[in-house]
Motif scaffolding. Structure first.
Motif, PDB file in Angstrom:
ATOM      1  N   PRO A  25      41.786  35.233 -32.525  1.00  0.00           N
ATOM      2  CA  PRO A  25      42.685  36.370 -32.293  1.00  0.00           C
ATOM      3  C   PRO A  25      43.080  36.493 -30.831  1.00  0.00           C
ATOM      4  O   PRO A  25      42.234  36.447 -29.935  1.00  0.00           O
ATOM      5  CB  PRO A  25      41.866  37.578 -32.770  1.00  0.00           C
ATOM      6  N   ALA A  26      44.363  36.634 -30.602  1.00  0.00           N
ATOM      7  CA  ALA A  26      44.891  36.818 -29.253  1.00  0.00           C
ATOM      8  C   ALA A  26      44.888  38.300 -28.898  1.00  0.00           C
ATOM      9  O   ALA A  26      44.412  39.147 -29.673  1.00  0.00           O
ATOM     10  CB  ALA A  26      46.305  36.243 -29.183  1.00  0.00           C
ATOM     11  N   GLU A  27      45.439  38.619 -27.752  1.00  0.00           N
ATOM     12  CA  GLU A  27      45.549  40.013 -27.330  1.00  0.00           C
ATOM     13  C   GLU A  27      46.282  40.819 -28.398  1.00  0.00           C
ATOM     14  O   GLU A  27      47.360  40.441 -28.859  1.00  0.00           O
ATOM     15  CB  GLU A  27      46.327  40.090 -26.011  1.00  0.00           C
ATOM     16  N   TYR A  51      62.390  26.658 -43.726  1.00  0.00           N
ATOM     17  CA  TYR A  51      62.105  27.975 -43.153  1.00  0.00           C
ATOM     18  C   TYR A  51      60.833  27.886 -42.318  1.00  0.00           C
ATOM     19  O   TYR A  51      59.756  28.224 -42.771  1.00  0.00           O
ATOM     20  CB  TYR A  51      61.947  28.994 -44.285  1.00  0.00           C
ATOM     21  N   ASP A  52      60.984  27.434 -41.085  1.00  0.00           N
ATOM     22  CA  ASP A  52      59.829  27.289 -40.211  1.00  0.00           C
ATOM     23  C   ASP A  52      59.288  28.647 -39.787  1.00  0.00           C
ATOM     24  O   ASP A  52      60.047  29.615 -39.634  1.00  0.00           O
ATOM     25  CB  ASP A  52      60.213  26.502 -38.957  1.00  0.00           C
ATOM     26  N   PRO A  53      57.978  28.739 -39.550  1.00  0.00           N
ATOM     27  CA  PRO A  53      57.406  29.994 -39.055  1.00  0.00           C
ATOM     28  C   PRO A  53      57.959  30.329 -37.670  1.00  0.00           C
ATOM     29  O   PRO A  53      58.375  29.436 -36.917  1.00  0.00           O
ATOM     30  CB  PRO A  53      55.900  29.688 -38.984  1.00  0.00           C
ATOM     31  N   PRO A  54      57.973  31.608 -37.312  1.00  0.00           N
ATOM     32  CA  PRO A  54      58.402  31.982 -35.962  1.00  0.00           C
ATOM     33  C   PRO A  54      57.499  31.333 -34.908  1.00  0.00           C
ATOM     34  O   PRO A  54      56.320  31.064 -35.175  1.00  0.00           O
ATOM     35  CB  PRO A  54      58.250  33.508 -35.950  1.00  0.00           C
ATOM     36  N   PRO A  55      58.018  31.066 -33.723  1.00  0.00           N
ATOM     37  CA  PRO A  55      57.205  30.465 -32.664  1.00  0.00           C
ATOM     38  C   PRO A  55      55.927  31.262 -32.395  1.00  0.00           C
ATOM     39  O   PRO A  55      55.957  32.496 -32.317  1.00  0.00           O
ATOM     40  CB  PRO A  55      58.138  30.495 -31.443  1.00  0.00           C
ATOM     41  N   GLY A  56      54.819  30.554 -32.281  1.00  0.00           N
ATOM     42  CA  GLY A  56      53.544  31.192 -31.971  1.00  0.00           C
ATOM     43  C   GLY A  56      52.772  31.704 -33.160  1.00  0.00           C
ATOM     44  O   GLY A  56      51.621  32.132 -33.012  1.00  0.00           O
ATOM     45  N   SER A  57      53.361  31.692 -34.356  1.00  0.00           N
ATOM     46  CA  SER A  57      52.652  32.186 -35.532  1.00  0.00           C
ATOM     47  C   SER A  57      51.952  31.042 -36.253  1.00  0.00           C
ATOM     48  O   SER A  57      52.140  29.874 -35.934  1.00  0.00           O
ATOM     49  CB  SER A  57      53.614  32.907 -36.482  1.00  0.00           C
ATOM     50  N   LEU A  72      37.284  41.835 -33.872  1.00  0.00           N
ATOM     51  CA  LEU A  72      38.332  42.521 -33.125  1.00  0.00           C
ATOM     52  C   LEU A  72      38.698  41.687 -31.911  1.00  0.00           C
ATOM     53  O   LEU A  72      37.830  41.292 -31.133  1.00  0.00           O
ATOM     54  CB  LEU A  72      37.854  43.903 -32.678  1.00  0.00           C
ATOM     55  N   GLY A  73      39.980  41.402 -31.749  1.00  0.00           N
ATOM     56  CA  GLY A  73      40.434  40.643 -30.604  1.00  0.00           C
ATOM     57  C   GLY A  73      40.588  41.515 -29.377  1.00  0.00           C
ATOM     58  O   GLY A  73      40.419  42.748 -29.431  1.00  0.00           O
ATOM     59  N   PRO A  74      40.930  40.929 -28.244  1.00  0.00           N
ATOM     60  CA  PRO A  74      41.111  41.693 -27.000  1.00  0.00           C
ATOM     61  C   PRO A  74      42.153  42.798 -27.159  1.00  0.00           C
ATOM     62  O   PRO A  74      43.211  42.585 -27.743  1.00  0.00           O
ATOM     63  CB  PRO A  74      41.601  40.625 -26.003  1.00  0.00           C
ATOM     64  N   VAL A 102      45.750  38.592 -37.169  1.00  0.00           N
ATOM     65  CA  VAL A 102      46.819  39.530 -37.521  1.00  0.00           C
ATOM     66  C   VAL A 102      47.076  40.502 -36.372  1.00  0.00           C
ATOM     67  O   VAL A 102      46.131  41.110 -35.859  1.00  0.00           O
ATOM     68  CB  VAL A 102      46.420  40.349 -38.771  1.00  0.00           C
ATOM     69  N   PRO A 103      48.327  40.689 -35.952  1.00  0.00           N
ATOM     70  CA  PRO A 103      48.630  41.754 -34.995  1.00  0.00           C
ATOM     71  C   PRO A 103      48.160  43.093 -35.551  1.00  0.00           C
ATOM     72  O   PRO A 103      48.415  43.417 -36.721  1.00  0.00           O
ATOM     73  CB  PRO A 103      50.155  41.698 -34.876  1.00  0.00           C
ATOM     74  N   VAL A 104      47.493  43.855 -34.728  1.00  0.00           N
ATOM     75  CA  VAL A 104      46.826  45.065 -35.223  1.00  0.00           C
ATOM     76  C   VAL A 104      47.816  46.055 -35.825  1.00  0.00           C
ATOM     77  O   VAL A 104      47.486  46.814 -36.751  1.00  0.00           O
ATOM     78  CB  VAL A 104      45.994  45.703 -34.095  1.00  0.00           C
ATOM     79  N   GLY A 105      49.056  46.050 -35.351  1.00  0.00           N
ATOM     80  CA  GLY A 105      50.065  46.961 -35.887  1.00  0.00           C
ATOM     81  C   GLY A 105      50.543  46.619 -37.272  1.00  0.00           C
ATOM     82  O   GLY A 105      51.305  47.379 -37.873  1.00  0.00           O
TER      83      GLY A 105
END
Length: 328
Positions: A25-27, A51-57, A72-74, A102-105
């Motif tokens: 998990p990233a920030e 249908y490539d994934p978005p960059p960074g995903s 829990l990530g940073p 997963v992005p926390v939002g």
């Protein structure tokens, strides 16, 4: 961990269950142990190389999941989530795996009274329908929604959410069995697109008024007919391109109806926009799910290792609602 990978684009057989590096998990992200995911049309396109994934995903397919928070990530220590919480999540990719960051939002709690695996059927359809039909097209009580593909995962959720706010619903679907299922969910006007012209049927059913909002998964093939089917001040929301990407738009007809056409996708939106949509779904949709007024429709389940069979089933088109993948 293990995940469904796509070494080379192709048919369902291109999906391979393989060992891959664990996600970190990233920030602003949390790590989720996946219990279930769901199959979406976008996954089929990704498998085919369109249908490539978005960059960074994550490079692995899967736009939603349900599971338990593993770490829990940073920057997420004060987010309100804790290790062990049961969650479902909207993803840009990576749901067909044992773990996903997963992005926390984009996390949602599992609705009251729902089992964890079934919750995997909720994030993509609820976020897609709520953002397009309500946040963009502003469907109001007493208006008429036309949902193309009424028996799909998107369609079955659109019917229920529209009815929950006091709107009427028309659907198109292929065959009497699928239309019957749509009627059970609350659809008022049933149109068999294989046998009937939806523009003419809608005119008959509405005394020529048409639909206030149209949720369209077809795209170019339906563009002209969708505009003709709109009511005055109608709103057409295009969310899929199963019928092609280029169509002719009659601007005079659009002007004459003071109508609007929007086209959106969910996967590539910025994190802040996704978080706003997820928050709105939690506020407006989750109480309805918890009260039993709205429910995900699950057609069948497959072991995640059998993702190829699940893709073949979705492509066959005889399902109603969602197809889930379960971790064994």
């Amino acid at each position: 961990m293990y995940a469904i990978t796509i070494p080379e684009p192709g048919g369902p057989e291109a999906l391979v269950w393989a060992e891959v590096p664990d996600p970190v998990p990233a920030e602003g992200e949390v790590l989720v142990d996946v219990v279930a995911s769901a199959v979406n049309r976008a996954d089929l396109l990704q498998r085919q190389g369109f249908y490539d994934p978005p960059p960074g995903s994550s490079p692995y397919p899967g736009l939603e999941c349900a599971g338990r928070v593993a770490a829990l990530g940073p920057g997420t220590e004060t987010s309100g989530w804790s290790v062990g919480d049961e969650v479902c999540a909207l993803l840009a990719g990576g749901g067909y795996a044992e773990k996903v960051a997963v992005p926390v939002g984009q996390l949602l709690p599992v609705p009251d009274g729902m089992d964890l695996a079934t919750a995997a059927a909720l994030p993509e359809v609820t976020c897609t329908v709520w953002s397009n039909v309500f946040m963009i097209a502003h469907l109001r009580p007493g208006e008429l929604l036309l949902a193309h593909g009424g028996a799909s995962g998107i369609g079955t959720m659109a019917i229920q959410l529209a009815k929950s706010v006091g709107a009427r619903v028309a659907v198109t679907a292929g065959g009497p069995e699928k239309l019957a299922r749509c009627e059970e969910l609350g659809a008022d006007i049933l149109i068999d697109y294989r046998e009937q012209d939806f523009v003419e049927e809608l005119r008959k059913a509405t005394d020529g008024a048409g639909a206030d909002v149209i949720l369209d998964i077809v795209g170019a093939k339906y563009l002209d007919r969708n505009v003709r089917a709109l009511a005055v001040n109608g709103r057409l929301a295009v969310i899929g391109l199963q019928g092609g990407v280029k169509g002719e738009l009659n601007l005079a007809a659009l002007l004459g109806k003071r109508a609007a056409v929007t086209a959106t996708s969910l996967r590539g939106r910025p994190l802040g926009e996704k978080a706003s949509i997820v928050a709105a779904v939690r506020e407006h949709v989750w109480p309805l799910v918890g009260a039993g007024q709205v429910r995900p429709v699950v057609d069948r389940t497959f072991p995640m290792t059998d993702a190829a069979e699940a893709h073949a089933a979705l492509e066959a088109g005889d399902h109603v609602g969602k197809i889930l993948l379960l971790r064994s």
